[in-house]
Design a protein around this motif. Structure first.
Motif, PDB file in Angstrom:
ATOM      1  N   VAL A  15       0.842  -1.196   0.000  1.00  0.00           N
ATOM      2  CA  VAL A  15       0.000   0.000   0.000  1.00  0.00           C
ATOM      3  C   VAL A  15       0.878   1.248   0.000  1.00  0.00           C
ATOM      4  N   ARG A  16       1.962   1.218   0.754  1.00  0.00           N
ATOM      5  CA  ARG A  16       2.883   2.350   0.794  1.00  0.00           C
ATOM      6  C   ARG A  16       3.541   2.567  -0.565  1.00  0.00           C
ATOM      7  N   ARG A  17       3.987   1.497  -1.190  1.00  0.00           N
ATOM      8  CA  ARG A  17       4.603   1.591  -2.519  1.00  0.00           C
ATOM      9  C   ARG A  17       3.585   2.089  -3.545  1.00  0.00           C
ATOM     10  N   ALA A  18       2.353   1.614  -3.454  1.00  0.00           N
ATOM     11  CA  ALA A  18       1.303   2.078  -4.358  1.00  0.00           C
ATOM     12  C   ALA A  18       1.031   3.563  -4.145  1.00  0.00           C
ATOM     13  N   ALA A  19       1.108   4.022  -2.908  1.00  0.00           N
ATOM     14  CA  ALA A  19       0.905   5.440  -2.617  1.00  0.00           C
ATOM     15  C   ALA A  19       2.005   6.291  -3.243  1.00  0.00           C
ATOM     16  N   ILE A  20       3.228   5.805  -3.199  1.00  0.00           N
ATOM     17  CA  ILE A  20       4.343   6.547  -3.807  1.00  0.00           C
ATOM     18  C   ILE A  20       4.151   6.632  -5.319  1.00  0.00           C
ATOM     19  N   ILE A  21       3.798   5.509  -5.932  1.00  0.00           N
ATOM     20  CA  ILE A  21       3.550   5.502  -7.378  1.00  0.00           C
ATOM     21  C   ILE A  21       2.401   6.445  -7.713  1.00  0.00           C
ATOM     22  N   ALA A  22       1.336   6.404  -6.907  1.00  0.00           N
ATOM     23  CA  ALA A  22       0.182   7.276  -7.138  1.00  0.00           C
ATOM     24  C   ALA A  22       0.560   8.745  -6.993  1.00  0.00           C
ATOM     25  N   GLY A  52      -8.666   6.471  -3.118  1.00  0.00           N
ATOM     26  CA  GLY A  52      -8.296   5.064  -3.308  1.00  0.00           C
ATOM     27  C   GLY A  52      -7.251   4.624  -2.296  1.00  0.00           C
ATOM     28  N   TRP A  53      -6.249   5.505  -2.061  1.00  0.00           N
ATOM     29  CA  TRP A  53      -5.220   5.190  -1.067  1.00  0.00           C
ATOM     30  C   TRP A  53      -5.838   5.085   0.332  1.00  0.00           C
ATOM     31  N   LEU A 112      -7.691   4.238 -11.328  1.00  0.00           N
ATOM     32  CA  LEU A 112      -6.248   4.224 -11.523  1.00  0.00           C
ATOM     33  C   LEU A 112      -5.531   3.710 -10.286  1.00  0.00           C
ATOM     34  N   PHE A 113      -5.981   4.124  -9.103  1.00  0.00           N
ATOM     35  CA  PHE A 113      -5.331   3.629  -7.887  1.00  0.00           C
ATOM     36  C   PHE A 113      -5.532   2.124  -7.748  1.00  0.00           C
ATOM     37  N   GLN A 114      -6.700   1.621  -8.090  1.00  0.00           N
ATOM     38  CA  GLN A 114      -6.934   0.176  -7.994  1.00  0.00           C
ATOM     39  C   GLN A 114      -6.017  -0.591  -8.935  1.00  0.00           C
ATOM     40  N   VAL A 115      -5.823  -0.053 -10.139  1.00  0.00           N
ATOM     41  CA  VAL A 115      -4.906  -0.692 -11.091  1.00  0.00           C
ATOM     42  C   VAL A 115      -3.486  -0.699 -10.516  1.00  0.00           C
ATOM     43  N   ILE A 116      -3.067   0.432  -9.967  1.00  0.00           N
ATOM     44  CA  ILE A 116      -1.730   0.522  -9.363  1.00  0.00           C
ATOM     45  C   ILE A 116      -1.590  -0.506  -8.241  1.00  0.00           C
ATOM     46  N   LEU A 117      -2.595  -0.590  -7.383  1.00  0.00           N
ATOM     47  CA  LEU A 117      -2.540  -1.504  -6.244  1.00  0.00           C
ATOM     48  C   LEU A 117      -2.504  -2.965  -6.695  1.00  0.00           C
ATOM     49  N   VAL A 118      -3.305  -3.307  -7.691  1.00  0.00           N
ATOM     50  CA  VAL A 118      -3.327  -4.687  -8.177  1.00  0.00           C
ATOM     51  C   VAL A 118      -1.993  -5.049  -8.832  1.00  0.00           C
ATOM     52  N   ILE A 119      -1.494  -4.174  -9.690  1.00  0.00           N
ATOM     53  CA  ILE A 119      -0.211  -4.442 -10.339  1.00  0.00           C
ATOM     54  C   ILE A 119       0.901  -4.539  -9.299  1.00  0.00           C
ATOM     55  N   ASN A 120       0.866  -3.671  -8.322  1.00  0.00           N
ATOM     56  CA  ASN A 120       1.868  -3.663  -7.269  1.00  0.00           C
ATOM     57  C   ASN A 120       1.803  -4.927  -6.414  1.00  0.00           C
TER      58      ASN A 120
END
Length: 133
Positions: A15-22, A52-53, A112-120
């Protein structure tokens, strides 16, 4: 710390990594939207990313709290998720309607956040699976 604690640490890291990407994407979106004279749309997309985050953090906290309980109950998790998702949906719909046409960006940000989270989440698992073969 038990096995559940280790899993929660990994999920927290994801979740933290996804937040940085977001956050990086949000900056790029704001720059692109500003250059296209659609800054308000960019702001709503960034708002969707932030919501999303927040949803991911609240979900992780709820799962951790319920899993750490002496008698974890699925119904409690279901109720928590339903209330949170209903609130996000109603809030996003209201914002999109009240701030149309730019308000629809909130849905783009959420998606977009959900896509980031799933890919991550999936990519590290695929790497591990490939290495174990």
């Amino acid at each position: 710390m038990g096995e559940g604690g280790v899993g929660m640490d990994v999920n927290s890291l994801q979740v933290r990594r996804a937040a940085i990407i977001a956050a990086v994407l949000a900056a790029l979106i704001l720059m692109a939207a500003g250059s296209l004279d659609r800054l308000l749309l960019g702001i709503f997309i960034c708002g969707g990313l932030a919501i999303g985050w927040l949803n991911a953090k609240l979900t992780l906290r709820a799962v951790t709290k319920i899993a750490d309980a002496e008698t974890p109950k699925k119904m409690r998790l279901l109720r928590s998720s339903a209330i949170r998702l209903l609130g996000i949906t109603v809030g996003a719909l209201a914002l999109a309607f009240l701030a149309r046409p730019n308000g629809v960006g909130i849905f783009f940000g959420l998606a977009l956040f959900q896509v980031i989270l799933v890919i991550n989440t999936v990519l590290p698992e695929l790497k591990g699976l490939r290495q174990s073969l």
